[in-house]
Design a protein around this motif. Sequence first.
Motif, PDB file in Angstrom:
ATOM      1  N   SER A 316      78.616   5.090-125.903  1.00  0.00           N
ATOM      2  CA  SER A 316      78.731   5.080-127.362  1.00  0.00           C
ATOM      3  C   SER A 316      80.081   4.469-127.730  1.00  0.00           C
ATOM      4  CB  SER A 316      78.624   6.497-127.935  1.00  0.00           C
ATOM      5  OG  SER A 316      79.815   7.224-127.682  1.00  0.00           O
ATOM      6  N   CYS A 317      80.102   3.819-128.870  1.00  0.00           N
ATOM      7  CA  CYS A 317      81.337   3.183-129.338  1.00  0.00           C
ATOM      8  C   CYS A 317      82.461   4.221-129.476  1.00  0.00           C
ATOM      9  CB  CYS A 317      81.058   2.512-130.683  1.00  0.00           C
ATOM     10  SG  CYS A 317      82.402   1.522-131.291  1.00  0.00           S
ATOM     11  N   GLU A 318      82.099   5.405-129.975  1.00  0.00           N
ATOM     12  CA  GLU A 318      83.095   6.467-130.160  1.00  0.00           C
ATOM     13  C   GLU A 318      83.735   6.871-128.828  1.00  0.00           C
ATOM     14  OE1 GLU A 318      80.410   6.280-133.525  1.00  0.00           O
ATOM     15  OE2 GLU A 318      80.001   6.531-131.372  1.00  0.00           O
ATOM     16  N   ASP A 319      82.899   7.002-127.778  1.00  0.00           N
ATOM     17  CA  ASP A 319      83.431   7.374-126.460  1.00  0.00           C
ATOM     18  C   ASP A 319      84.289   6.268-125.862  1.00  0.00           C
ATOM     19  OD1 ASP A 319      82.378   9.935-126.372  1.00  0.00           O
ATOM     20  OD2 ASP A 319      80.504   9.311-125.416  1.00  0.00           O
ATOM     21  N   PHE A 320      83.848   5.012-126.037  1.00  0.00           N
ATOM     22  CA  PHE A 320      84.613   3.878-125.504  1.00  0.00           C
ATOM     23  C   PHE A 320      86.009   3.871-126.133  1.00  0.00           C
ATOM     24  CE2 PHE A 320      84.134  -0.336-123.377  1.00  0.00           C
ATOM     25  CZ  PHE A 320      85.362  -0.893-123.718  1.00  0.00           C
ATOM     26  N   ILE A 321      86.075   4.076-127.454  1.00  0.00           N
ATOM     27  CA  ILE A 321      87.359   4.073-128.159  1.00  0.00           C
ATOM     28  C   ILE A 321      88.195   5.295-127.776  1.00  0.00           C
ATOM     29  CG2 ILE A 321      88.408   4.263-130.460  1.00  0.00           C
ATOM     30  CD1 ILE A 321      85.948   2.589-131.474  1.00  0.00           C
ATOM     31  N   ARG A 322      87.516   6.461-127.608  1.00  0.00           N
ATOM     32  CA  ARG A 322      88.224   7.687-127.254  1.00  0.00           C
ATOM     33  C   ARG A 322      88.864   7.594-125.864  1.00  0.00           C
ATOM     34  NH1 ARG A 322      84.172  11.158-127.506  1.00  0.00           N
ATOM     35  NH2 ARG A 322      84.493  11.528-129.729  1.00  0.00           N
ATOM     36  N   TYR A 323      88.124   7.050-124.890  1.00  0.00           N
ATOM     37  CA  TYR A 323      88.616   7.011-123.505  1.00  0.00           C
ATOM     38  C   TYR A 323      89.273   5.683-123.139  1.00  0.00           C
ATOM     39  CZ  TYR A 323      86.074  11.365-122.914  1.00  0.00           C
ATOM     40  OH  TYR A 323      85.627  12.674-123.029  1.00  0.00           O
ATOM     41  N   GLY A 324      89.044   4.649-123.918  1.00  0.00           N
ATOM     42  CA  GLY A 324      89.797   3.411-123.733  1.00  0.00           C
ATOM     43  C   GLY A 324      89.129   2.316-122.935  1.00  0.00           C
ATOM     44  N   SER A 325      88.035   2.629-122.207  1.00  0.00           N
ATOM     45  CA  SER A 325      87.342   1.598-121.435  1.00  0.00           C
ATOM     46  C   SER A 325      86.025   2.163-120.906  1.00  0.00           C
ATOM     47  CB  SER A 325      88.191   1.128-120.246  1.00  0.00           C
ATOM     48  OG  SER A 325      88.322   2.171-119.291  1.00  0.00           O
ATOM     49  N   ALA A 326      85.139   1.275-120.451  1.00  0.00           N
ATOM     50  CA  ALA A 326      83.874   1.707-119.856  1.00  0.00           C
ATOM     51  C   ALA A 326      84.139   2.462-118.557  1.00  0.00           C
ATOM     52  CB  ALA A 326      82.974   0.497-119.597  1.00  0.00           C
ATOM     53  N   GLU A 327      85.168   2.016-117.799  1.00  0.00           N
ATOM     54  CA  GLU A 327      85.497   2.666-116.528  1.00  0.00           C
ATOM     55  C   GLU A 327      85.942   4.119-116.758  1.00  0.00           C
ATOM     56  OE1 GLU A 327      86.554  -0.323-117.474  1.00  0.00           O
ATOM     57  OE2 GLU A 327      85.331  -1.518-116.085  1.00  0.00           O
ATOM     58  N   LYS A 328      86.780   4.333-117.777  1.00  0.00           N
ATOM     59  CA  LYS A 328      87.234   5.688-118.094  1.00  0.00           C
ATOM     60  C   LYS A 328      86.074   6.554-118.596  1.00  0.00           C
ATOM     61  CE  LYS A 328      91.714   5.478-117.289  1.00  0.00           C
ATOM     62  NZ  LYS A 328      92.370   6.380-116.285  1.00  0.00           N
ATOM     63  N   CYS A 329      85.154   5.939-119.318  1.00  0.00           N
ATOM     64  CA  CYS A 329      83.966   6.667-119.775  1.00  0.00           C
ATOM     65  C   CYS A 329      83.132   7.118-118.582  1.00  0.00           C
ATOM     66  CB  CYS A 329      83.120   5.787-120.702  1.00  0.00           C
ATOM     67  SG  CYS A 329      83.829   5.581-122.347  1.00  0.00           S
ATOM     68  N   LYS A 330      83.026   6.251-117.576  1.00  0.00           N
ATOM     69  CA  LYS A 330      82.253   6.574-116.362  1.00  0.00           C
ATOM     70  C   LYS A 330      82.907   7.750-115.638  1.00  0.00           C
ATOM     71  CE  LYS A 330      80.218   4.411-112.269  1.00  0.00           C
ATOM     72  NZ  LYS A 330      80.093   3.136-111.490  1.00  0.00           N
ATOM     73  N   GLU A 331      84.227   7.719-115.539  1.00  0.00           N
ATOM     74  CA  GLU A 331      84.962   8.795-114.865  1.00  0.00           C
ATOM     75  C   GLU A 331      84.760  10.136-115.565  1.00  0.00           C
ATOM     76  OE1 GLU A 331      89.076   7.723-114.594  1.00  0.00           O
ATOM     77  OE2 GLU A 331      88.648   5.838-113.530  1.00  0.00           O
ATOM     78  N   ASN A 332      84.549  10.085-116.884  1.00  0.00           N
ATOM     79  CA  ASN A 332      84.394  11.308-117.673  1.00  0.00           C
ATOM     80  C   ASN A 332      82.938  11.641-117.982  1.00  0.00           C
ATOM     81  OD1 ASN A 332      87.236  12.400-118.725  1.00  0.00           O
ATOM     82  ND2 ASN A 332      87.351  10.165-118.589  1.00  0.00           N
ATOM     83  N   GLY A 333      82.024  10.961-117.272  1.00  0.00           N
ATOM     84  CA  GLY A 333      80.598  11.267-117.401  1.00  0.00           C
ATOM     85  C   GLY A 333      79.979  10.822-118.714  1.00  0.00           C
ATOM     86  N   LYS A 334      80.568   9.831-119.357  1.00  0.00           N
ATOM     87  CA  LYS A 334      80.056   9.361-120.647  1.00  0.00           C
ATOM     88  C   LYS A 334      79.273   8.051-120.548  1.00  0.00           C
ATOM     89  CE  LYS A 334      81.812  12.743-123.022  1.00  0.00           C
ATOM     90  NZ  LYS A 334      80.924  13.721-123.682  1.00  0.00           N
ATOM     91  N   LEU A 335      79.267   7.435-119.373  1.00  0.00           N
ATOM     92  CA  LEU A 335      78.503   6.198-119.200  1.00  0.00           C
ATOM     93  C   LEU A 335      77.098   6.542-118.715  1.00  0.00           C
ATOM     94  CD1 LEU A 335      79.653   2.815-117.853  1.00  0.00           C
ATOM     95  CD2 LEU A 335      77.628   3.848-116.823  1.00  0.00           C
ATOM     96  N   ARG A 336      76.087   5.981-119.380  1.00  0.00           N
ATOM     97  CA  ARG A 336      74.698   6.281-119.051  1.00  0.00           C
ATOM     98  C   ARG A 336      74.009   5.058-118.458  1.00  0.00           C
ATOM     99  NH1 ARG A 336      75.339   6.909-124.324  1.00  0.00           N
ATOM    100  NH2 ARG A 336      73.602   5.509-124.816  1.00  0.00           N
ATOM    101  N   ILE A 337      73.121   5.281-117.513  1.00  0.00           N
ATOM    102  CA  ILE A 337      72.277   4.214-116.974  1.00  0.00           C
ATOM    103  C   ILE A 337      70.914   4.329-117.642  1.00  0.00           C
ATOM    104  CG2 ILE A 337      71.262   3.169-114.910  1.00  0.00           C
ATOM    105  CD1 ILE A 337      74.345   3.116-115.010  1.00  0.00           C
TER     106      ILE A 337
END
Length: 356
Positions: A316-337
Amino acid sequence: MGFKCGIVGLPNVGKSTLFNALTASKNAEAANFPFCTIDPNIGIVDVVDKRLDQLSELSKSKKKIYTNITFVDIAGLVKGASKGEGLGNKFLSHIREVDAIIHLVRCFESEKITHVNSEINPLNDLDTINTEIKLSDIDTIQKKLEKSKKKLLKNTEIEILERNLDQLNQGNEVVVENEIEKKFLSTIGLLSIKPKIIVCNIDERNLTKGNKFTENVKSKYLNDKIVIICADIEDQIMGLNKDEREIFMKEVGLKKTGLNQLIKEGYDLLGLDTFFTSGPEESRAWTIKKNTLAPDAAGVIHSDFEKNFIRAEAVSCEDFIRYGSAEKCKENGKLRIEGKDYVVKDGDVLYFRVNS
């Protein structure tokens, strides 16, 4: 994808002034006589999105590309246009090419600007426009039902045309019962099924509170989207820089520009969403229909992406902005396949995996 909006109305209601304001250009001649606009003026405007600005900054992108909206300033309509009066045939053919119609009506009095009917009556103006569009549709349907062309139609298509011809002849609206009918009627070029926004062009003094003309429009067109603007004010706003614009808008009591209002209403009217792609090379906004599946969204970028779709990595755009990158989102369990059945949501940041 974006979308294309045609600005229509009677002569001298402010179409060219509004077009110039929306597109921040002076391409459309504005003059106090009918038909100063003959061929349509076309302007493409970026749909500025703060979410994309943030994504681009976080990804340190070399390029930032907004989605866009195309405005078409169409020649003024007069009574009898469906029979070729004024610039009737040109006017009607230009409407066929747009996704949505902005019905601009004059809701201000001025001794300096003449009105084609010698009186200010936006309801009569709207009736004139709607009547000419209906008459044009009657002509279109009748031609389709001519013996020579009727043979090329299916029985169900003939039934749809005959039913709606009867509706139009009685002065009623076209009745579209499902998406299949809508698609068929669109392919034959019916104008009255196009989504519309009514825009009331008002004077500066009544911009924030409206007047008797805008109240009349609101009371009659309860189910339509109605936007109240002052084309002259919009023209002034677009000539200012960002800081000056904010100060000026506060002074006149405006929270949103007419452009932003029309974009919001247009997206809602046409059922559109925005998704993003973001990386070091480019951050970009893409326009899609609501409830678009992931492979179809990939196809908006390139047809090969749709054909060779494997999966989508979504944040989500909100998560990307909150964590700063797709990689950081993945580390925090916010990236979905997500697979082929995933329905893309407004604001998704997507990376598509495809077969090479």
